[in-house]
Design a protein around this motif. Sequence first.
Motif, PDB file in Angstrom:
ATOM      1  N   GLY A 199       9.750  -1.765   2.875  1.00 23.96           N
ATOM      2  CA  GLY A 199      10.557  -0.602   2.483  1.00 23.96           C
ATOM      3  C   GLY A 199      10.006   0.682   3.076  1.00 23.96           C
ATOM      4  O   GLY A 199       9.145   0.655   3.962  1.00 23.96           O
ATOM      5  N   THR A 200      10.534   1.802   2.585  1.00 25.41           N
ATOM      6  CA  THR A 200      10.014   3.086   3.055  1.00 25.41           C
ATOM      7  C   THR A 200       9.181   3.727   1.952  1.00 25.41           C
ATOM      8  O   THR A 200       9.439   3.539   0.761  1.00 25.41           O
ATOM      9  N   TYR A 201       8.205   4.530   2.394  1.00 27.36           N
ATOM     10  CA  TYR A 201       7.234   5.146   1.488  1.00 27.36           C
ATOM     11  C   TYR A 201       7.143   6.648   1.754  1.00 27.36           C
ATOM     12  O   TYR A 201       7.379   7.109   2.874  1.00 27.36           O
ATOM     13  N   SER A 202       6.809   7.377   0.697  1.00 30.71           N
ATOM     14  CA  SER A 202       6.591   8.819   0.829  1.00 30.71           C
ATOM     15  C   SER A 202       5.235   9.164   0.229  1.00 30.71           C
ATOM     16  O   SER A 202       4.699   8.404  -0.584  1.00 30.71           O
ATOM     17  N   ALA A 203       4.722  10.318   0.626  1.00 31.49           N
ATOM     18  CA  ALA A 203       3.407  10.713   0.124  1.00 31.49           C
ATOM     19  C   ALA A 203       3.297  12.228   0.075  1.00 31.49           C
ATOM     20  O   ALA A 203       3.998  12.938   0.806  1.00 31.49           O
ATOM     21  N   PHE A 204       2.435  12.702  -0.801  1.00 35.02           N
ATOM     22  CA  PHE A 204       2.112  14.135  -0.796  1.00 35.02           C
ATOM     23  C   PHE A 204       0.678  14.353  -1.251  1.00 35.02           C
ATOM     24  O   PHE A 204       0.042  13.462  -1.824  1.00 35.02           O
ATOM     25  N   PHE A 239      -3.268  13.521  -4.892  1.00 34.08           N
ATOM     26  CA  PHE A 239      -2.554  12.850  -3.811  1.00 34.08           C
ATOM     27  C   PHE A 239      -1.617  11.815  -4.434  1.00 34.08           C
ATOM     28  O   PHE A 239      -1.885  11.304  -5.522  1.00 34.08           O
ATOM     29  N   CYS A 240      -0.556  11.499  -3.712  1.00 32.74           N
ATOM     30  CA  CYS A 240       0.375  10.503  -4.241  1.00 32.74           C
ATOM     31  C   CYS A 240       1.044   9.746  -3.092  1.00 32.74           C
ATOM     32  O   CYS A 240       1.453  10.354  -2.099  1.00 32.74           O
ATOM     33  N   LEU A 241       1.114   8.429  -3.230  1.00 30.42           N
ATOM     34  CA  LEU A 241       1.883   7.586  -2.301  1.00 30.42           C
ATOM     35  C   LEU A 241       2.816   6.750  -3.159  1.00 30.42           C
ATOM     36  O   LEU A 241       2.368   6.103  -4.113  1.00 30.42           O
ATOM     37  N   TYR A 242       4.103   6.796  -2.866  1.00 32.13           N
ATOM     38  CA  TYR A 242       5.041   6.018  -3.678  1.00 32.13           C
ATOM     39  C   TYR A 242       6.128   5.402  -2.805  1.00 32.13           C
ATOM     40  O   TYR A 242       6.438   5.898  -1.727  1.00 32.13           O
ATOM     41  N   LYS A 243       6.669   4.314  -3.316  1.00 32.76           N
ATOM     42  CA  LYS A 243       7.742   3.636  -2.590  1.00 32.76           C
ATOM     43  C   LYS A 243       9.052   4.358  -2.912  1.00 32.76           C
ATOM     44  O   LYS A 243       9.318   4.682  -4.062  1.00 32.76           O
TER      45      LYS A 243
END
Length: 678
Positions: free
Chosen positions: A594-599, A673-677
């Motif tokens: 899938g695709t992932y986003s992060a901040f 920090f955060c990485l989520y699907k």
Amino acid sequence: MIEKTMFGNKKPGRTLKKVLSISIAAALCCAGLAGCSGVGNGAASGGQTGGEDTAAAGGEGVFVAPIAGIEESFIRGMDISSVLTEEASGVKYYDAAGNEEDLFKILSDNGVNYIRVRVWNDPYDKDGNGYGGGNNDAAAAAEIGRRAAENGMKLNVDFHYSDFWADPAKQMCPKAWEGMDVSEKASALYDYTVESLKTILAAGADVGMVQIGNEINNGMAGETKDGDVLELLKQGSKAVRDVSAEYGKDIKIAVHFTNVDASTNIIKKAKYFETNELDYDIYGISYYSFWHGSVEHMKETMDYVKKIYNKDVCVLETSFPYTDEDGDCSGNSVNAGDIVGDYICSPQSQANAVWDVMKAMADIGGLGVFYWESAWLPVGTEYESNMEIWTREGSGWASKYAAAYDPDDAGRYYGGSSWDNQAFFDFEGKLLDSISVFNYEYLKNGKEAEPKLEFTKDCVVELSQGEQLVMPEGVEGVYNDRSLNRVIPTEWNEEELAAIDVNSGGEHTVSGITQDGDTVFATVKVGYANLLANPGFEDTNVIWEVGYDMSVNPTDVQNKASDALVGDKAFHWWNGTHEQVFWVEQTIKAPDDGTYSAFGNIQGGDVGDNCVIKFYVKVNGEEAATDESVSLTGWAEWKKAAVSGVSASAGDDITVGMYVSCAAGGWGTMDEFCLYKD
Ligand code: CA
């Protein structure tokens, strides 16, 4: 308002020095613009007559709840040290009916029974120009004390033992005492105290209390060692006792500290005085709800001091803003954004905030409460003409003439009143109904008012990703009579609720209509299912990998809440001598295709013109997305870097990191920090 854009999110320091110092920047900002919100009162505005048009601002019908057991002798005091220079500047005061009246009479008629006045040894330069802040020397205090007595009010003489403002940030030695050793200074302080008190008593003042020093947490009269300060205090105390005996008057001696939120220091001082046998009667504090913690904590601390050290206690300074506006083009110390607790900027909240402090003191048998500067009003509406008046009359917090004595603060930031929004008079000089909280009959029996909703509390709903969204049945309403506080049933906007995807992290605003027909808003925060471990550095930094391209590692995990975005810890860097290149990153296995986003979040400064900050996501070691848009602008100014739509397959390595290349001396922290699907 102009101040809000400049200072809206900044908290001024908790010392008087700091809070007054911010005023000039806002003043300059205002200088080139067309006046202020205030209508003004004084020489520059000319010819106004205490308007009927200010009824709304006057907060008609302020409610006051009774305080059980309050006694008539309870101190309902006010500091009006600036009054003489205000009057000289053309400021006029009007009673509730709009009639011009003497300030002392207005206060006395409305229940004030004590006046407090600061005294500086010599607030003048060698040419006789006043430093400002009321130019309060002993002669000014004598005049204020005389007028207080004529109106049936006692006087608290607040010796700063300095030629200008004394507080935890500065306790400058009076000019005349420069070069003296401690015992010479103590002897000079004794003589000065005796002489000044005699001047004040000779004028007819009814002196009931003397403060030997003002907010002396970190020293007094240029001395900082406990033993040296004690020697000065003992001579101040002796001077008051000797004058009391000579005049046959019962004058209480008060010591005065601030920052009661740091209660250990407060208690330590009381213990030190007991051990070293300082002769005094009252342990006094400054308590400002927006700086010094909860009123309950203050109460507990002072109750302890009273019981354990067997002293009377008193709040010698408190205040609260009735408006968020500025009336004199000199920025205010306290604005709506600074308020802590269930208050807003309004006359009712001003009364409630003072009532809460009075109640706390009454509950523990404290002597009472003094309000700090209740009548320091605008002298006009235009910055330049105001500055002329402040300079000439000394009615601003400091004038340019203070520069030789206090070059770093007053000499740079001189200006007007940063406290005009905390007066008990509107900008035109008309009495506010919040003054009712000083009326003994009202405090004893209560003062009724038409029930009125003051405000509704911020409504925030937090849920985890995928959790069902349940809105509260309503918003919490705070009423003028706080015993009426209740949850007000609210209908939330169905369309806005339906648009929220609870399977995706984010923040949303939902509007609602209360039972009373008011529009209110709720913030819905859907948490991210964060794939990173230890995302806020709170547990350990083992999970994170740190690299650097320089001779030393400039980074560490710092345990300091004020530098963290959330919690206590944050990833920190600083090196004063080397150009800095480093990165911090974490790698996890992608749980699904899938695709992932992060901040990630970062704050800092002094990073130089060539600073590069790169937030990146790698997939199997290959850079997949970066955000280089973030730049650092100073302490606590957090910036969020983010990337989205990174494709990965189950089992891929996904790396999230922040890279920084900056100048020597650059500093900052990263957090959350955060990485989520997606
Ligand atoms: Ca102001």
